[in-house]
Design a protein around this motif. Sequence first.
Motif, PDB file in Angstrom:
ATOM      1  N   ASP A 269       0.800  -1.213  -0.399  1.00  0.00           N
ATOM      2  CA  ASP A 269       0.026   0.159  -0.225  1.00  0.00           C
ATOM      3  C   ASP A 269       0.646   0.844   0.005  1.00  0.00           C
ATOM      4  O   ASP A 269       0.251   2.216   0.050  1.00  0.00           O
ATOM      5  N   HIS A 288      -3.465   1.846   8.714  1.00  0.00           N
ATOM      6  CA  HIS A 288      -4.391   1.087   7.789  1.00  0.00           C
ATOM      7  C   HIS A 288      -4.477  -0.326   8.704  1.00  0.00           C
ATOM      8  O   HIS A 288      -3.217  -1.342   8.676  1.00  0.00           O
ATOM      9  N   HIS A 290      -7.570  -4.112   8.558  1.00  0.00           N
ATOM     10  CA  HIS A 290      -8.706  -5.002   8.302  1.00  0.00           C
ATOM     11  C   HIS A 290      -9.394  -4.374   9.573  1.00  0.00           C
ATOM     12  O   HIS A 290      -9.613  -5.623  10.346  1.00  0.00           O
ATOM     13  N   CYS A 305      -5.507  -4.336  -3.017  1.00  0.00           N
ATOM     14  CA  CYS A 305      -4.683  -3.559  -2.385  1.00  0.00           C
ATOM     15  C   CYS A 305      -3.297  -3.381  -3.352  1.00  0.00           C
ATOM     16  O   CYS A 305      -2.764  -3.919  -4.410  1.00  0.00           O
ATOM     17  N   HIS A 334     -12.929  -4.597   2.893  1.00  0.00           N
ATOM     18  CA  HIS A 334     -11.398  -4.996   2.682  1.00  0.00           C
ATOM     19  C   HIS A 334     -11.086  -3.934   4.766  1.00  0.00           C
ATOM     20  O   HIS A 334     -10.371  -4.805   4.751  1.00  0.00           O
TER      21      HIS A 334
HETATM   22 ZN   LIG Z   1      -4.949  -3.965   3.483  1.00  0.00          ZN
END
Ligand SMILES: [Zn+2]
Length: 361
Positions: A269, A288, A290, A305, A334
Amino acid sequence: MNFTFVGQLNSPHLKWFAEGIKKELVAESYQYCEESAENIRMVLHFVNQDHMKPYRRKAQATFCVAVAETNAFPEDILKEGYPILIRTLSNLLIYIIHSPETLEAYFITLERGCYSVSYTDIDDQLFFSKVAKRLIPIASSRLVIDNEFHRDLPEELWNGDEISAQLGEAGRKLDALNLLPAPFPMEELLSPQDFRHVKRLFGIGGLSYGNLSARKKGQQFWMSASGVNKGDMREIGRDILLVAGYSEERNAMLLHIPPHIEPRRVSVDAIEHWMIYTRHPEVKAIIHIHAWMDGILSTEINYPCGTWELAKAVSDLVSRADDPSRAIIGLKNHGLTITGTSLEDIFERIDGLIIRQIPMT
Ligand SMILES: [Zn+2]
């Protein structure tokens, strides 16, 4: 844009799906090719689950969609489908689950997204147009996951700085909050050769979810490496990397590393974080995970991603936030990307508000 089929159409449902999706894609101006070539954009791989074989794409830009079917509704669709996705080395699985009365096409993504298109109204055309609508944007998105390493990190940064130390600390905190789920044990399902193939093509090693970064200065930022334990990041160039920018010409992330290090790749990412830092100078840190939160802005398409399109969609929503330096953006099916004026600022704002179950729509 072109596509082809591989594998075997050894059941009536797979045959029906192949014909229907082909007709729809051709109507959408996709070109069907008889054979898989170097420049093929999308491969639909019809999977025989008794003899599951991987399909090895010839180029990173080829998007592989596994198509499998079952007439037994699984107890846990993701648990049953995800290994098919991994074993066939695909980017996406379309899992057709049917009974005499119903038919659902489940989409299972590498980010462990799991959502479905239902066959209703006994209308093939409507069904395949809905499937294509969900398939085309993600299949035509562009990966930006190549890394270009420059062994010129100044010696005073070989052991990091105050900001990389804060990043390591933030990783430990996420781990303590139980926000870093265990990586999917890909290597248990794949041969060493196939595991290397996955790592090379998707830039993912073991699918450890979540990543974090903090701005150093200008557009440079420290970021977690791919596939490492984010709860124990120490070494510069292997656990934490200094991202210097993005080369449009070579479509690669640029990284400064100590000269003596065998580097790991930066998180997939990185392109998303780079775009946010570049467009929003006031953002100093990004996490980031989940997980989910109520009442947030969210992307409408679950781009994979590491794609330019995901980076753009998230960064556009950061721009639309009341305060881009303190935005919480949902990545559909996501997870979350959260910006902050510091890593500490992010932890303070999410405290007690995290929902572990990500809505799937
Ligand atoms: Zn992710």
